[in-house]
Design a protein around this motif. Structure first.
Motif, mmCIF file in Angstrom:
data_model
loop_
_atom_site.group_PDB
_atom_site.id
_atom_site.type_symbol
_atom_site.label_atom_id
_atom_site.label_comp_id
_atom_site.label_asym_id
_atom_site.label_seq_id
_atom_site.Cartn_x
_atom_site.Cartn_y
_atom_site.Cartn_z
ATOM 1 N N LEU A 62 2.534 -0.795 -7.253
ATOM 2 C CA LEU A 62 1.379 -0.258 -7.971
ATOM 3 C C LEU A 62 0.093 -0.348 -7.144
ATOM 4 C CD1 LEU A 62 2.065 -1.573 -11.576
ATOM 5 C CD2 LEU A 62 2.291 0.775 -10.730
ATOM 6 N N THR A 64 -0.108 -0.274 -3.866
ATOM 7 C CA THR A 64 -0.055 0.666 -2.738
ATOM 8 C C THR A 64 0.116 2.119 -3.183
ATOM 9 O OG1 THR A 64 2.330 0.327 -2.488
ATOM 10 C CG2 THR A 64 0.866 -1.086 -1.180
ATOM 11 N N LEU A 65 0.310 2.349 -4.476
ATOM 12 C CA LEU A 65 0.535 3.697 -4.989
ATOM 13 C C LEU A 65 -0.568 4.693 -4.632
ATOM 14 C CD1 LEU A 65 2.543 5.377 -6.608
ATOM 15 C CD2 LEU A 65 1.363 4.672 -8.688
ATOM 16 N N PRO A 66 -1.846 4.329 -4.722
ATOM 17 C CA PRO A 66 -2.884 5.317 -4.369
ATOM 18 C C PRO A 66 -2.790 5.814 -2.924
ATOM 19 C CG PRO A 66 -3.849 3.475 -5.541
ATOM 20 C CD PRO A 66 -2.430 3.103 -5.236
ATOM 21 N N PHE A 67 -2.224 5.009 -2.035
ATOM 22 C CA PHE A 67 -2.123 5.385 -0.633
ATOM 23 C C PHE A 67 -0.864 6.182 -0.328
ATOM 24 C CE2 PHE A 67 -4.384 1.361 -1.060
ATOM 25 C CZ PHE A 67 -5.634 1.745 -0.581
ATOM 26 N N ALA A 69 0.197 8.932 -1.486
ATOM 27 C CA ALA A 69 -0.036 10.380 -1.397
ATOM 28 C C ALA A 69 -0.457 10.790 0.009
ATOM 29 C CB ALA A 69 -1.097 10.802 -2.405
#
Length: 94
Positions: A62, A64-67, A69
């Motif tokens: 969670l 690292t999720l924004p990265f 993409a």
């Protein structure tokens, strides 16, 4: 998402989500490799949430999720399910 077992190698994309009595029914979208329906009971949901909340791997995912993409797939690492199916021999009833 990808589901891998000794019986199948399935690309599962979430399509329709609906209630059926007390249960939650999740159907695969049209671009999934196999039409699939998942029924989640309240007890299943509670066990899943408990497992997710107590897993360090989930929290790292969670964070690292924004990265994710921005991460690019390496050339030649196509995720085409037909190629995986041919290579692994899964999903073949014969």
């Amino acid at each position: 998402m990808r589901v891998v077992s000794s019986l199948a190698d399935i690309d599962f994309a979430i399509g329709r989500i609906a209630r059926a009595g007390r249960d939650l029914v999740i159907e695969s979208s049209a671009d999934s490799t196999i039409a699939t329906k998942v029924t989640v009971t309240p007890a299943d949901a509670l066990r899943s949430v408990a497992a997710l909340l107590t897993s360090p791997s989930v929290w790292l995912f969670l964070v690292t999720l924004p990265f994710a993409a921005f991460r690019r797939q390496a050339p030649g690492t196509s995720d085409a399910w037909q190629e995986r199916r041919r290579r692994t021999g899964l999903n073949k009833p014969w």
